[in-house]
Design a protein around this motif. Structure first.
Motif, PDB file in Angstrom:
ATOM      1  N   LEU A  53      62.812  55.446  31.351  1.00 32.01           N
ATOM      2  CA  LEU A  53      61.772  55.906  32.114  1.00 32.01           C
ATOM      3  C   LEU A  53      62.748  56.145  33.449  1.00 32.01           C
ATOM      4  CD1 LEU A  53      59.825  52.704  29.749  1.00 32.01           C
ATOM      5  CD2 LEU A  53      59.897  55.646  30.248  1.00 32.01           C
ATOM      6  N   ALA A  86      50.685  46.475  26.381  1.00 34.59           N
ATOM      7  CA  ALA A  86      50.653  48.398  26.695  1.00 34.59           C
ATOM      8  C   ALA A  86      49.536  48.691  25.218  1.00 34.59           C
ATOM      9  CB  ALA A  86      51.656  48.904  26.842  1.00 34.59           C
ATOM     10  N   TYR A  88      46.546  50.040  22.981  1.00 30.55           N
ATOM     11  CA  TYR A  88      45.597  50.547  23.359  1.00 30.55           C
ATOM     12  C   TYR A  88      44.361  50.390  22.875  1.00 30.55           C
ATOM     13  CZ  TYR A  88      49.519  53.845  23.478  1.00 30.55           C
ATOM     14  OH  TYR A  88      51.008  54.607  24.372  1.00 30.55           O
TER      15      TYR A  88
ATOM     16  N   GLU B 177      52.253  51.475  31.083  1.00 31.94           N
ATOM     17  CA  GLU B 177      53.309  50.915  30.759  1.00 31.94           C
ATOM     18  C   GLU B 177      52.651  51.512  29.386  1.00 31.94           C
ATOM     19  OE1 GLU B 177      52.021  49.138  32.110  1.00 31.94           O
ATOM     20  OE2 GLU B 177      53.757  48.234  33.223  1.00 31.94           O
ATOM     21  N   GLN B 178      51.463  52.024  29.241  1.00 34.32           N
ATOM     22  CA  GLN B 178      50.729  53.026  28.651  1.00 34.32           C
ATOM     23  C   GLN B 178      51.035  54.489  27.076  1.00 34.32           C
ATOM     24  OE1 GLN B 178      46.393  53.004  27.988  1.00 34.32           O
ATOM     25  NE2 GLN B 178      46.645  50.550  27.887  1.00 34.32           N
ATOM     26  N   ASP B 179      51.292  54.683  28.915  1.00 31.03           N
ATOM     27  CA  ASP B 179      52.061  56.106  29.041  1.00 31.03           C
ATOM     28  C   ASP B 179      53.871  55.831  28.729  1.00 31.03           C
ATOM     29  OD1 ASP B 179      50.344  56.544  30.387  1.00 31.03           O
ATOM     30  OD2 ASP B 179      50.714  58.299  31.377  1.00 31.03           O
ATOM     31  N   GLU B 180      53.773  55.044  28.795  1.00 31.99           N
ATOM     32  CA  GLU B 180      55.493  55.133  28.780  1.00 31.99           C
ATOM     33  C   GLU B 180      55.988  54.466  27.452  1.00 31.99           C
ATOM     34  OE1 GLU B 180      55.881  51.724  32.432  1.00 31.99           O
ATOM     35  OE2 GLU B 180      56.887  53.616  33.243  1.00 31.99           O
ATOM     36  N   LEU B 181      55.177  53.323  26.874  1.00 32.48           N
ATOM     37  CA  LEU B 181      55.840  53.261  25.386  1.00 32.48           C
ATOM     38  C   LEU B 181      55.390  54.149  24.313  1.00 32.48           C
ATOM     39  CD1 LEU B 181      55.754  50.716  23.725  1.00 32.48           C
ATOM     40  CD2 LEU B 181      53.792  50.356  23.556  1.00 32.48           C
ATOM     41  N   ALA B 182      54.287  55.439  24.833  1.00 33.32           N
ATOM     42  CA  ALA B 182      54.140  56.539  23.601  1.00 33.32           C
ATOM     43  C   ALA B 182      55.400  57.191  24.338  1.00 33.32           C
ATOM     44  CB  ALA B 182      52.537  56.608  23.941  1.00 33.32           C
TER      45      ALA B 182
END
Lengths: 394, 285
Positions: A53, A86, A88, B177-182
């Motif tokens: 990241l 995180a 959804y 974080e939701q994007d990063e997780l994906a």
């Protein structure tokens, strides 16, 4: 399953902040490495660099025998668990756990089977149809773990995964993570600011400060033989007492003198002053300090006592200058304060000492550690010769 | 806020403030509804009674035929279809492209992206009239004048500064974080947009869609400038045919206007429902 290695990794953000400086770290195949440090020490950046990241400014990241420094996060075969999980909110637990499998274009039936398998492993089958907002903190944490496990990744990255939970749940999930690590046999990189968590969970602990690695060792070594003053002062609650003591000659040996206490120094100390580190549990009331290589006692006046049940923490002043850890951005991690030093001893609670009383305190001098008063590095660090347990199993 | 105001009810100043705000609100509602009421009342009157004084809010004779006549006096349905032909692609284009652009501004990191975003924001302050002549010349050069292209194509090129801004701000509320997780799980940017961002952004997206629909459906200036063939006219232009230089058929005009207004009212209520539903869905933590 794979080892992870970072070689000479540095990260400077565009605003000039140095998050990591020259980090070299090896996480063995199947190892659980806990990265520990105060906030802002760069530990999360380490995890984000391993995940892909963040791209390091310098250095190299390898997973297994493949260099992945420039490889996209999705191609690294890692799983990540964030502090906030995180999950959804628009998907059910089932769909949250199936989400990473969809990226792999797995067949629907295979996804279904795998999700149920992992849900059974974590005991969350009953939650599969719920949405994250209908779950408790602990349940969400388990779902986040499940989401990581479904993919059978080569390594798990965890960024403070228990920080949002209450203390009791944290203890429970800590041991669950340990068990899981054992069962999966996977490589874990576990980032935390909580030293208890790091020491209990890690096969090894890496301590960081201001983007630099301070020490990486097994938890007991980190506690018993801190590599420098920062680690000495950071690990342990209450932390190690750090006292600046003059070096004197006594019967042909060098000793550091703190009042009546005389700490024999390792060979070859040149300095005239040295920092003595002694943990509170190695100070105590003679007669209650069993089997220790104790020095002569010295009389002190107890300022304050804290009762913890098994031990009482006694706070008392001693006429030496204290070594204090600095919290600011300076390169040196410590500063010498003014005399006297308030020392903490963990005395046997049965000694029943009241605040204000005069009491003799002895030190187990064999357990004292010494640090260079200029650099803060440990002096004459002695590692145990053998790793055989002192008390054999029956 | 409201709940605490109710609890604090007995406090005199609070009560007067509430009464005052009620008066202001009622005045506002009346001001908005009065023209609509006049429109409805006129649409049901015989032409001769339209300007009778004092105003007859409830007509003495109801003339429902105004409606059936209104849709035959001019090719009403043809114009309605033309309006749809313009509006639907514009709404789709606006939603698709402004979502994509807003996502890029909310999530991607690239040099120069920030100044570019401020440039887009600055475009909100630019009145449409300023760009009218240059755009006309451009579309004339392209040979698009007299077609629907000048009305539709621009919507597919970013979807408007305000919509981009609205969606970007909404996307920023979704934890990164939701994007990063994906991403770590192997999802592409497009997949993240479709599976993570959009499903959580229905409130903002439906607002953009509804506002765009109403805007384009009621647009008079655009079609007036670019459409030359009467067969291509949209409803706002078509409604003008109830007027000629000698007189205006007010009753028919109002009946047709009310019919033309219906889709906007329906869209508004649909959007309102989607909005509340979306808010419930995205209730985080």
């Amino acid at each position: 399953m794979a080892a992870i290695s970072l070689t000479g990794v540095s990260k400077t953000f565009t605003d000039g902040t140095v998050a990591i400086a020259g980090l070299t770290l090896e996480i063995g195949d199947g190892e659980l490495l806990a990265v520990l440090g105060p906030s802002g020490c760069g530990k999360s950046t380490v995890l984000r660099i391993v995940a892909g990241l963040e791209v390091p400014t310098e250095g190299q990241v390898a997973i297994g025998d493949q260099v992945v420094t420039e490889v996209a996060p999705g191609a690294r075969d890692l799983a990540i668990v964030f502090q906030d999980y995180a999950l959804y909110p628009h998907l059910t637990v089932f769909d949250n756990m199936a989400f990473p499998l969809k990226a792999k274009r797995m067949k629907r039936r295979a996804i279904d089977q795998r999700v149920r398998e992992v849900a059974a492993l974590l005991g969350i089958e009953a939650l599969l149809h719920r949405r994250p907002r209908a779950l408790s903190g602990g349940e969400r944490q388990r779902v986040a773990m499940g989401r990581a496990i479904v993919r059978s990744p080569s390594a798990f990255l965890m960024d403070e995964p228990l920080s949002n939970l209450d203390a009791k749940l944290r203890v429970q999930l800590r041991s669950e993570i340990r068990t899981l690590h054992r069962e999966l046999g996977a490589t874990f990189l576990y980032v935390t600011h909580d030293q208890t968590e790091a020491l209990t969970i890690g096969d090894r602990v890496a301590v960081m400060r201001r983007g630099r690695l301070q020490q990486v060792d097994d938890p007991q070594q980190v506690y018993d033989f801190p590599a420098n003053l920062f680690v000495a002062g950071f690990i342990g609650t209450p932390p190690m007492n750090l006292l600046l003591a003059p070096v004197e000659q006594e019967k042909g040996h060098q000793v550091a003198r703190v009042g009546n206490w005389r700490f024999p120094l390792p060979e070859g100390v040149q300095a005239s002053e040295i920092v003595v580190g002694i943990r509170p549990e190695h100070l105590g009331v003679p007669g209650f300090l069993h089997g220790y290589e104790s020095s002569s006692a010295q009389e002190v006046t107890v300022l304050e006592t804290e009762t913890l049940g098994s031990v009482s923490l006694l706070h008392f002043p001693i006429e030496v200058r204290p070594v204090l850890l600095r919290d600011d951005a300076s390169s040196s991690s410590f500063v010498v304060g003014d005399s006297p030093t308030v020392v903490i001893a963990a005395a046997d609670a049965q000694a029943r000492i009241a605040a204000g009383s005069r009491v003799a305190i002895a030190a187990d001098v064999s357990r004292a550690r010494f640090f260079d008063a200029q650099t803060g590095a440990a002096v004459g660090q002695r590692r145990p010769v053998s790793t055989t347990p002192c008390v054999k199993a029956l | 806020m409201t709940a605490s105001a109710v609890v604090l009810g007995p406090r005199p100043s609070g009560r007067w403030a509430r009464r005052l705000s009620a008066v202001i609100i009622v005045a506002g509602v009346v001001a908005v509804l009065l023209p609509l009421a006049w429109m409805l009342s006129t649409s049901l009157k015989p032409e001769s009674q339209v300007f009778r004084s004092p105003i007859e809010w409830i007509p003495s004779t109801f003339r429902v035929e105004n409606y059936s006549e209104a849709v035959t006096l001019i090719p009403f349905w043809r114009y309605a279809l033309n309006s749809l032909i313009v509006t639907v692609p514009v709404v789709i284009g606006t939603v698709l492209t402004s979502t994509a652009v807003a996502y890029a501004f909310a999530r991607m990191r690239a040099p120069g992206l920030r100044p570019l975003f401020f440039l887009v924001i600055a475009a909100i302050m630019l009145p449409a009239e300023v760009t009218l002549v240059p755009s006309f010349l451009l579309f004339k050069e392209l040979g698009w004048v007299g077609t629907y292209s000048p009305l539709i194509v621009p919507a597919w090129l970013g979807g408007g500064a305000f919509n981009i801004f609205l969606l970007r701000q909404y996307f920023l509320t979704i934890p990164r974080e939701q994007d990063e997780l994906a991403r770590v799980e192997g999802h592409s940017f497009l997949s993240i947009l479709l599976r993570v961002i959009i499903p959580q952004s229905w409130p903002a997206i439906s607002v953009v869609a509804a506002l765009t629909f109403v805007d384009v459906w009621n647009d008079f200036l655009g079609p007036l400038i670019y459409l030359t063939d009467q067969k291509l006219y949209t409803l706002p232009l078509g409604l003008n045919f109830y007027k000629d230089i000698y007189n205006t058929q007010w009753a028919h005009f109002m009946a047709a206007s009310l019919l033309a207004l219906l889709p906007c009212i329906v869209i508004f209520f649909l959007a309102q429902r989607a909005f509340t539903q979306g808010v419930v869905l995205t209730g985080r933590r």
